[in-house]
Every structure is written in structure tokens, then in C-alpha cells.
Design an enzyme around this catalytic site. Structure first.
Site, mmCIF file in Angstrom:
data_model
loop_
_atom_site.group_PDB
_atom_site.id
_atom_site.type_symbol
_atom_site.label_atom_id
_atom_site.label_comp_id
_atom_site.label_asym_id
_atom_site.label_seq_id
_atom_site.Cartn_x
_atom_site.Cartn_y
_atom_site.Cartn_z
ATOM 1 N N ASP A 12 16.071 31.442 -32.784
ATOM 2 C CA ASP A 12 16.279 30.203 -32.061
ATOM 3 C C ASP A 12 15.882 30.497 -30.606
ATOM 4 O O ASP A 12 15.806 31.670 -30.205
ATOM 5 C CB ASP A 12 17.759 29.799 -32.177
ATOM 6 C CG ASP A 12 18.134 28.749 -31.165
ATOM 7 O OD1 ASP A 12 17.464 27.698 -31.133
ATOM 8 O OD2 ASP A 12 19.082 28.973 -30.377
ATOM 9 N N ASP A 14 16.808 28.331 -27.282
ATOM 10 C CA ASP A 14 17.790 28.045 -26.230
ATOM 11 C C ASP A 14 19.103 28.787 -26.468
ATOM 12 O O ASP A 14 19.690 28.705 -27.541
ATOM 13 C CB ASP A 14 18.076 26.540 -26.181
ATOM 14 C CG ASP A 14 16.854 25.728 -25.757
ATOM 15 O OD1 ASP A 14 16.015 26.263 -24.992
ATOM 16 O OD2 ASP A 14 16.742 24.577 -26.193
HETATM 17 MG MG LIG Z 1 20.072 27.495 -29.345
#
Ligand SMILES: [Mg+2]
Ligand SMILES: [Zn+2]
Length: 302
Positions: A12, A14
Site C-alpha cells: 500500500d 499512504d
Molecule cells: Mg494506506
């Protein structure tokens, strides 16, 4: 020692690879918080809200492409994670590591930030919402143009489980089989791929007919459910707030019901499966800690 064979390291973006939410970080740097807040109150879906905020920041506040790019270049990315990516990408031979990113940000944000840190060429695939510059304004659209029919609370624009499953199928069809997947995440959108990696893809996101297509040796085994898989689930943000992914995985492992009368064989088996899956969830809090954990798992010198 460790398991021989190629590893897929799936990120992922962020609050996993970077120490921020790139969407809200850019909005803050542009001084467009008020535009964002109003759009949010109006109930806009996330990608539409980002597209709207960027458009209004250009039209009402005069923010330019250069302003957005300056904000992206200032996004915090911990140097130990950058070093880890370089070390992982440098491994050759049977235990090589392929790096991919699955994110609800957008292509321009991720490409710009990774390139700024000299990391873009280390990432084999980036799957995120498509974005492009049009007349000095960054326009953002949804990743999926058709409904993804996933039931694991994924946002309409992106089911990362479906994306991961398709990525693994595509790579397997091209002759690249992984012995394990290491997934790093923090948010609600990471729950779907995490569940697939911990429990297998038998009930996977409605991908249509592609999955059944190959008659080759592996039987009906999904590409997702290997015992070597690990989910690196962030536990909390720098401000101490808990991360959704870790909360959702904990609830799932312990079963939301928890009735005292559930001593049936099925309930016991379910709890055992939950405990085994939970053992493959690796908690982390700070990027330095994550970098150390991944170095150990990938047998990279500290
Ligand atoms: Mg994230
Ligand atoms: Zn999903």
C-alpha cells in the site's frame, strides 16, 4: 534459511511506504482544505472528491502544476524504507524480490514521489487511480470503470484484492510463480487483499471466467493462499490513533460473535484457522521498525 523462491513484496502507499496520506497532504500544502471539506460534506466518493478539490484549487486559488509537484516532492518517505527497497530490488537469483504498489492515491502522485526518491524503476507495477495533467489541472478518475462486486467493504473505485489476484494470475500465466507474498498496509482498503493472502482466494472477488482458464498442474489451488504469506499491518499512526486494517484483522480472527455456546467442532476449527492466520500478521508502528522486520524476512543485511 527461509523459504526458497521468488517473493512478491506488495505495498500500500499512504501511511505504508510514505509517512503521510498523499491525497490530504497535497491538499494541505495547496491550502485547499476548505474546498476539500465542503466536497466531503457533500458526500462525494473519494476519487471524485480529489478530482474536484484539485480542479477548484486551480480555478479558485490559482494553484499550478508546479505547486502540486512541489507538494509531492516534499512528501515524507522514510530513508530506511527507501534503502530497504533498494536492497530488496538488488537481490538476484532464486530468492529475488518483485516490488509492486496497490494504492487508492493516483498514478501521478505515486510516480512523482517514487521518482523524486529514485525508486520508481525498482517498482515493477503500480496499480492506482489513473490521473493526468490537462491544461495545468490534474484530473483523477477511478481505477475500476465497471463495478467490482467485492463484498469486503472495498470502495467502488478500487478493490485491491481483485487487483492482487489478477496480478498474480497474469504473472503466473507468464511463468512467474511466487513462493510467498509479503503485503504492507494500514487501511480499510488493505483488508480485502490481506484476507485473500491469509485465507486463500477460493471465494475471491468476482473476477469472471479468467481464473478457471488454465488446466495446468496446480489443481484448483488459488495463487493467493500460501503459508509463507505475511501481512505487515500497521498498528497505529504517529498521533496514536489505531489503524483500520489491524482492527479489522483482529475482529476477523476472533470472530465478531464470540457466543459462549459456540463450542462446536466447526467453531473450534474456525478459531484454529483464525489463530493460524493471525500468526501470519506482523504488527508494526514506525517505518524504521517495518524496515528492520522486512530486512529480517528477506535475509538482507541490516
Ligand atoms: Mg494506506
Ligand atoms: Zn475487495
Amino acid at each position: 534459511m527461509g523459504p526458497a523462491g521468488r517473493t512478491l513484496l506488495a505495498w500500500d502507499f499512504d501511511w505504508s511506504l510514505i509517512e503521510e496520506n498523499s491525497d490530504t497532504w497535497v491538499i494541505g500544502q495547496l491550502g485547499a482544505d476548505e474546498i476539500y471539506r465542503k466536497g466531503r460534506e457533500a458526500g462525494m466518493p473519494w476519487t471524485q472528491l480529489m478530482d474536484h478539490t484539485l480542479r477548484e484549487a486551480a480555478a479558485l486559488l490559482g494553484r499550478t502544476r508546479e505547486d502540486v509537484e512541489a507538494a509531492l516532492q516534499a512528501t515524507p518517505l522514510h530513508p530506511e524504507l527507501a534503502d530497504l527497497l533498494r536492497a530488496a530490488a538488488a537481490v538476484e537469483g532464486g530468492e529475488a524480490v518483485d516490488i509492486v504498489v496497490l494504492s487508492d492515491a493516483n498514478t501521478v502522485y505515486i510516480d512523482t514521489i517514487l521518482a523524486h526518491h529514485g525508486l520508481r524503476q525498482l517498482v515493477a507495477e503500480v496499480h492506482t487511480n489513473p490521473a493526468e495533467w490537462r491544461g495545468g489541472v490534474l484530473r483523477v478518475g477511478p481505477y475500476h470503470s465497471k463495478p467490482h462486486s467485492c463484498s469486503r467493504r472495498c470502495p467502488a473505485n478500487l478493490c485491491k484484492g481483485k487487483v492482487l489476484l489478477e496480478l498474480l494470475e497474469r504473472r503466473r500465466a507468464a511463468g512467474r510463480q511466487y513462493s510467498r507474498v509479503l503485503y504492507v498496509g494500514d487501511g480499510r482498503g488493505d483488508f480485502c487483499p490481506a484476507v485473500l493472502l491469509l485465507h486463500g482466494g477460493g471465494t475471491a472477488a468476482g473476477g469472471g471466467d479468467a481464473a478457471a482458464a488454465d488446466g495446468g498442474g496446480g489443481g484448483s489451488q488459488s495463487p493467493c493462499g500460501g503459508s509463507g504469506n505475511r501481512v505487515y499491518a500497521r498498528q497505529e499512526y504517529p498521533d496514536g490513533l489505531p489503524c483500520s486494517l489491524s482492527v479489522m484483522l483482529r475482529n476477523e480472527a476472533h470472530g465478531d460473535g464470540g457466543s459462549p455456546a459456540s463450542a462446536s467442532v466447526a467453531a473450534v476449527a474456525g478459531r484454529q484457522a483464525g489463530a493460524e492466520a493471525e500468526a501470519r500478521v506482523v504488527p508494526w508502528r514506525r517505518p524504521q521498525e517495518l524496515a528492520q522486520l522486512l530486512r529480517r524476512e528477506l535475509h538482507l543485511a541490516a
